[in-house]
Structure formats: structure tokens, C-alpha cells
Design an enzyme around this catalytic site. Structure first.
Site, PDB file in Angstrom:
ATOM      1  N   SER A 144       0.881  -1.174   0.000  1.00  0.00           N
ATOM      2  CA  SER A 144       0.000   0.000   0.000  1.00  0.00           C
ATOM      3  C   SER A 144       0.916   1.221   0.000  1.00  0.00           C
ATOM      4  O   SER A 144       2.084   1.134   0.394  1.00  0.00           O
ATOM      5  CB  SER A 144      -0.932  -0.009   1.212  1.00  0.00           C
ATOM      6  OG  SER A 144      -0.204  -0.201   2.408  1.00  0.00           O
ATOM      7  N   GLU A 204       1.386   5.495   0.779  1.00  0.00           N
ATOM      8  CA  GLU A 204       0.865   6.679   1.485  1.00  0.00           C
ATOM      9  C   GLU A 204       1.329   7.953   0.777  1.00  0.00           C
ATOM     10  O   GLU A 204       2.488   8.089   0.414  1.00  0.00           O
ATOM     11  CB  GLU A 204       1.380   6.665   2.930  1.00  0.00           C
ATOM     12  CG  GLU A 204       0.820   7.812   3.751  1.00  0.00           C
ATOM     13  CD  GLU A 204       1.151   7.677   5.228  1.00  0.00           C
ATOM     14  OE1 GLU A 204       0.886   6.608   5.815  1.00  0.00           O
ATOM     15  OE2 GLU A 204       1.702   8.644   5.786  1.00  0.00           O
ATOM     16  N   ASP A 239      -1.210  14.806  16.421  1.00  0.00           N
ATOM     17  CA  ASP A 239      -0.226  15.477  17.284  1.00  0.00           C
ATOM     18  C   ASP A 239      -0.885  16.613  18.043  1.00  0.00           C
ATOM     19  O   ASP A 239      -1.887  17.172  17.594  1.00  0.00           O
ATOM     20  CB  ASP A 239       0.931  16.021  16.433  1.00  0.00           C
ATOM     21  CG  ASP A 239       1.865  14.910  15.994  1.00  0.00           C
ATOM     22  OD1 ASP A 239       2.081  13.976  16.791  1.00  0.00           O
ATOM     23  OD2 ASP A 239       2.356  14.971  14.857  1.00  0.00           O
ATOM     24  N   PHE A 280      12.823  13.843  10.932  1.00  0.00           N
ATOM     25  CA  PHE A 280      11.509  13.244  11.086  1.00  0.00           C
ATOM     26  C   PHE A 280      11.574  12.156  12.171  1.00  0.00           C
ATOM     27  O   PHE A 280      10.715  12.071  13.054  1.00  0.00           O
ATOM     28  CB  PHE A 280      11.105  12.684   9.725  1.00  0.00           C
ATOM     29  CG  PHE A 280       9.654  12.372   9.571  1.00  0.00           C
ATOM     30  CD1 PHE A 280       8.692  13.084  10.267  1.00  0.00           C
ATOM     31  CD2 PHE A 280       9.234  11.347   8.711  1.00  0.00           C
ATOM     32  CE1 PHE A 280       7.344  12.782  10.125  1.00  0.00           C
ATOM     33  CE2 PHE A 280       7.897  11.049   8.559  1.00  0.00           C
ATOM     34  CZ  PHE A 280       6.948  11.761   9.276  1.00  0.00           C
ATOM     35  N   HIS A 314       3.687  -1.178   3.784  1.00  0.00           N
ATOM     36  CA  HIS A 314       3.078   0.137   3.553  1.00  0.00           C
ATOM     37  C   HIS A 314       4.232   1.111   3.306  1.00  0.00           C
ATOM     38  O   HIS A 314       5.104   1.274   4.161  1.00  0.00           O
ATOM     39  CB  HIS A 314       2.283   0.557   4.796  1.00  0.00           C
ATOM     40  CG  HIS A 314       1.569   1.866   4.651  1.00  0.00           C
ATOM     41  ND1 HIS A 314       0.413   2.016   3.922  1.00  0.00           N
ATOM     42  CD2 HIS A 314       1.848   3.107   5.142  1.00  0.00           C
ATOM     43  CE1 HIS A 314      -0.005   3.275   3.986  1.00  0.00           C
ATOM     44  NE2 HIS A 314       0.857   3.960   4.709  1.00  0.00           N
TER      45      HIS A 314
HETATM   46  P1  FAD Z   1      -2.329   6.711  19.754  1.00  0.00           P
HETATM   47  O1  FAD Z   1      -2.058   5.414  19.089  1.00  0.00           O
HETATM   48  O2  FAD Z   1      -3.684   6.956  20.233  1.00  0.00           O
HETATM   49  O3  FAD Z   1      -1.354   6.881  20.970  1.00  0.00           O
HETATM   50  C1  FAD Z   1       0.047   6.707  20.820  1.00  0.00           C
HETATM   51  C2  FAD Z   1       0.699   6.619  22.180  1.00  0.00           C
HETATM   52  O4  FAD Z   1       0.593   7.876  22.873  1.00  0.00           O
HETATM   53  C3  FAD Z   1       0.060   5.590  23.085  1.00  0.00           C
HETATM   54  O5  FAD Z   1       1.068   4.950  23.775  1.00  0.00           O
HETATM   55  C4  FAD Z   1      -0.770   6.397  24.027  1.00  0.00           C
HETATM   56  O6  FAD Z   1      -0.895   5.760  25.277  1.00  0.00           O
HETATM   57  C5  FAD Z   1       0.021   7.671  24.140  1.00  0.00           C
HETATM   58  N1  FAD Z   1      -0.855   8.796  24.418  1.00  0.00           N
HETATM   59  C6  FAD Z   1      -1.920   9.176  23.679  1.00  0.00           C
HETATM   60  N2  FAD Z   1      -2.508  10.254  24.218  1.00  0.00           N
HETATM   61  C7  FAD Z   1      -1.780  10.529  25.341  1.00  0.00           C
HETATM   62  C8  FAD Z   1      -1.878  11.531  26.343  1.00  0.00           C
HETATM   63  N3  FAD Z   1      -2.844  12.445  26.321  1.00  0.00           N
HETATM   64  N4  FAD Z   1      -0.947  11.511  27.334  1.00  0.00           N
HETATM   65  C9  FAD Z   1       0.033  10.582  27.349  1.00  0.00           C
HETATM   66  N5  FAD Z   1       0.173   9.615  26.426  1.00  0.00           N
HETATM   67  C10 FAD Z   1      -0.725   9.601  25.446  1.00  0.00           C
HETATM   68  N6  FAD Z   1      -0.541  12.482  12.106  1.00  0.00           N
HETATM   69  C11 FAD Z   1      -1.324  13.400  11.458  1.00  0.00           C
HETATM   70  O7  FAD Z   1      -1.515  14.522  11.956  1.00  0.00           O
HETATM   71  N7  FAD Z   1      -1.903  13.106  10.252  1.00  0.00           N
HETATM   72  C12 FAD Z   1      -1.754  11.899   9.653  1.00  0.00           C
HETATM   73  O8  FAD Z   1      -2.295  11.672   8.577  1.00  0.00           O
HETATM   74  C13 FAD Z   1      -0.963  10.904  10.325  1.00  0.00           C
HETATM   75  N8  FAD Z   1      -0.800   9.669   9.800  1.00  0.00           N
HETATM   76  C14 FAD Z   1      -0.087   8.733  10.490  1.00  0.00           C
HETATM   77  C15 FAD Z   1       0.021   7.432   9.955  1.00  0.00           C
HETATM   78  C16 FAD Z   1       0.746   6.446  10.616  1.00  0.00           C
HETATM   79  C17 FAD Z   1       0.823   5.057  10.022  1.00  0.00           C
HETATM   80  C18 FAD Z   1       1.405   6.762  11.843  1.00  0.00           C
HETATM   81  C19 FAD Z   1       2.227   5.716  12.545  1.00  0.00           C
HETATM   82  C20 FAD Z   1       1.308   8.041  12.380  1.00  0.00           C
HETATM   83  C21 FAD Z   1       0.558   9.024  11.728  1.00  0.00           C
HETATM   84  N9  FAD Z   1       0.417  10.320  12.250  1.00  0.00           N
HETATM   85  C22 FAD Z   1      -0.357  11.243  11.578  1.00  0.00           C
HETATM   86  C23 FAD Z   1       1.105  10.708  13.492  1.00  0.00           C
HETATM   87  C24 FAD Z   1       0.204  10.603  14.728  1.00  0.00           C
HETATM   88  O9  FAD Z   1      -0.905  11.458  14.596  1.00  0.00           O
HETATM   89  C25 FAD Z   1       1.026  11.022  15.947  1.00  0.00           C
HETATM   90  O10 FAD Z   1       2.030  10.096  16.208  1.00  0.00           O
HETATM   91  C26 FAD Z   1       0.225  11.335  17.205  1.00  0.00           C
HETATM   92  O11 FAD Z   1       1.071  11.960  18.146  1.00  0.00           O
HETATM   93  C27 FAD Z   1      -0.394  10.122  17.884  1.00  0.00           C
HETATM   94  O12 FAD Z   1      -1.526   9.691  17.249  1.00  0.00           O
HETATM   95  P2  FAD Z   1      -1.861   8.112  17.271  1.00  0.00           P
HETATM   96  O13 FAD Z   1      -3.216   7.888  16.772  1.00  0.00           O
HETATM   97  O14 FAD Z   1      -0.765   7.385  16.662  1.00  0.00           O
HETATM   98  O15 FAD Z   1      -1.845   7.909  18.860  1.00  0.00           O
END
Ligand code: FAD
Length: 304
Positions: free
Chosen positions: A19, A21, A113, A223, A273
């Protein structure tokens, strides 16, 4: 069993799935680059192509436009990235419904983020989805979507430990996540150690390795610093002295990425991916090495 399927050797005939991105373009020039990359990679029949969502929802329109154009003009299956940041649940749900209406059936659900930038404390939007697992559940309630989520072989920088990170992944799976795509990594052993931990935690969705072909080492290292991915010394050494030597850098980049993915194949991985950075050449070459060839119909169309 790991859902990412394993095969004994490169000669085995289990299919390789890829896939790609992309990120939504900002300028007409970037738009041209993106669509020529999509055209080049499409004949490789990816399982899906995903389009990122800018920090703080900054690319909401552009992500939607790119994804909608993929639906309208290609046979590819698009996956739209979506985050919880800077929006109420109602606003996020509206975006999800608009995707459903546009024919999109796959969302990459993320927390996103912190609105004030990486390294600052995350605060959920009042009235918004608090955590990524809540977003996964919300999307599943709205429609028949496939939902992919993130996974972090070296743990997310905000997680206190890898166990805490795995708890977050498990919560997403319990809310209905169908697959996880990893943050990029350069040391394959890290990935396999992570898969062992994932399996021990009782997580059974496919964990797809995210591969970042290093088009620009400085950029990739920056990055990596922000995302908590480690950059091995051997990798830095391979790109040493090549900042101004684009041609050699490209060859080295292809060799490094080929080495990584072929090792993963030898160790049984069949799904990849690719973080394309909207560039096709390097990813196309790696896919070729993986044995992928343009689908006959697409090749004929391209030759016509
Ligand atoms: P989660 O999986 O929900 O959490 C990640 C970790 O952080 C977990 O361990 C959790 O316990 C911890 N955590 C979460 N919230 C808290 C908190 N409040 N306090 C303490 N710990 C916490 N970003 C974008 O903006 N746009 C995108 O399109 C995008 N695509 C991505 C695609 C992939 C495949 C990946 C791996 C990352 C991507 N990101 C993107 C980055 C991502 O948004 C960031 O890494 C963000 O900081 C965490 O989101 P998540 O859904 O991965 O977090």
C-alpha cells in the site's frame, strides 16, 4: 498467530501486498508530482492508497479533495487519514459521513499530534474525540468502514513504556481497528521484537510495517527525531558525504531500502506500507525487487 503473514523464503510464492501513502498537495506543481506518482504506482495494484491529514486538521479540504479524486478517477481503493485534533465529535463525524457519501470505505484513524506542536502536552478538543480508540469506535458506528490505526515498534514518544503503548493499541483493536500500520523503522530486529510483544499482548490484527525509503537523509533523520524512531549509525554512515550528490544518494537509498524490505520478506513478511513522500521512482524500484509487476490491463493501457 501474527496477522502479518510469514513465508519461509524469497522463492516461496505467497503474494506480496503493498500500500502507498501520499500527502495532499499544497501547490499546483505538487499536485502534478502527486498525480504522476499515483499514475506510475497504480499499475502495481496496491491493496489501498492512503492520504494523510495535516497536523491540526490543516489539510481537511485538501485531503478530502485528493481522496475524492482517487475515487472518481482511478480504480484504486483510497484510505483517508483522520485525526481527533481541533474538532468536535460532530465535525469529525461530518467528515466521516462525507467520505462515506463519496464512496470511501477505509479510514486511517489517529489521535493526531498536539495542536501546539510535537513535544507539547496533548489536550483533547472540548467536545472532541478524546483518544484514537474513541475515534475508531465512532467511525465504526457511522458506517461500514475498514479502519486502520498506527503502531509504534519503538513506542510513541508520549507513551511511558512500550507496555503502555501496547495498551493503547489493544484499546484500538477492542474498538474495532482492522489493521495497524507501523511508524517507520530501520532496524528490522526491532520490528520482530515488537511483533513478539504484540502477540504476547493478545493483539491479533495485521501489523503492517511502514517503510520509509530515505530520499533525503537529513529530512528522514529530523523526522525520526520527532517521532521517536531511531536512526542506526550504519545508516548515517551510508549517507555520509552525499548531501550534495543527488545521483549517488539515490543509488544508496535504493540499496538501503531494498536491503531492508528483502530481509523482511526473507523473514516472512508479505505486506508493506510505503511512505512515498509523493515520489514514485524509489518505491516503484523497491516494489519491482519485491516481484511486483504492472497489472497487464494497466500496462496495455499505458502502452496504448
Ligand atoms: P495513539 O495510538 O492513540 O497513541 C500513541 C501513544 O501515545 C500511546 O502509547 C498512548 O498511550 C500515548 N498517548 C496518547 N494520548 C496521550 C496523552 N494524552 N498523554 C500521554 N500519552 C498519550 N498524524 C497526522 O496529523 N496526520 C496523519 O495523517 C498521520 N498519519 C499517520 C500514519 C501512521 C501510520 C502513523 C504511525 C502516524 C501518523 N500520524 C499522523 C502521526 C500521529 O498522529 C502522531 O504520532 C500522534 O502523536 C499520535 O496519534 P496516534 O493515533 O498514533 O496515537
Amino acid at each position: 498467530m501474527y496477522a502479518t503473514s510469514f513465508r519461509p523464503s524469497r522463492e516461496s510464492c505467497r503474494p506480496i501486498r503493498v500500500s502507498f501513502e501520499f500527502f495532499p498537495p499544497k501547490t499546483p506543481e505538487m499536485e502534478t508530482t502527486l498525480w504522476s506518482s499515483i499514475e506510475r504506482l497504480a499499475p502495481l495494484s496496491p491493496s489501498f492508497v492512503s492520504v494523510t491529514y495535516g497536523a491540526g486538521g490543516s489539510t481537511r479540504e485538501r485531503t478530502h479533495n485528493t481522496v475524492s479524486r482517487l475515487v472518481r478517477e482511478t480504480d484504486l481503493k483510497p484510505a483517508a487519514h483522520l485525526t481527533c485534533v481541533a474538532a468536535t465529535k460532530g465535525e469529525v463525524d461530518e467528515v466521516v459521513r462525507a467520505y462515506h457519501e463519496a464512496g470511501v470505505r477505509h479510514i486511517v484513524a489517529l489521535r493526531g499530534d498536539p495542536a501546539d506542536g510535537v513535544g507539547t502536552a496533548y489536550a483533547a478538543h472540548p467536545g472532541g474525540y478524546e483518544r484514537s480508540c474513541d475515534l475508531v469506535a465512532g467511525i465504526k458506528r457511522i458506517g461500514d468502514f475498514e479502519v486502520s490505526v498506527s503502531a509504534y515498534p519503538e513506542r510513541h514518544p508520549e507513551a511511558g513504556s512500550l507496555d503502555q503503548d501496547l495498551d493503547a493499541l489493544k484499546a484500538k483493536v477492542d474498538c474495532g481497528a482492522d489493521r495497524a500500520i507501523t511508524q517507520f523503522f530501520f532496524d528490522n530486529d526491532l520490528f520482530f521484537r515488537y511483533l513478539d510483544r504484540v502477540q504476547a499482548r493478545g493483539i491479533d490484527i495485521p501489523i503492517i510495517p511502514g517503510i520509509l525509503p530515505v530520499q533525503n537523509f537529513k529530512q528522514a533523520a529530523n523526522f525520526a527525531r520527532r517521532t521517536g524512531a531511531s536512526v542506526p549509525d550504519w545508516l548515517a554512515a551510508r549517507f555520509e558525504g552525499l548531501d550534495d550528490d543527488v545521483a549517488t544518494r539515490k543509488l544508496v537509498a535504493a540499496a538501503v531500502a531494498a536491503e531492508q524490505v528483502l530481509d523482511l520478506v526473507d523473514r516472512g513478511v508479505t505486506d508493506f506500507h510505503f511512505y512515498t513522500m509523493n515520489r514514485a521512482d524509489l518505491v516503484y524500484a523497491i516494489c519491482h525487487l519485491l516481484g511486483l509487476r504492472a497489472a497487464p490491463a494497466a500496462a496495455e493501457k499505458a502502452a496504448a
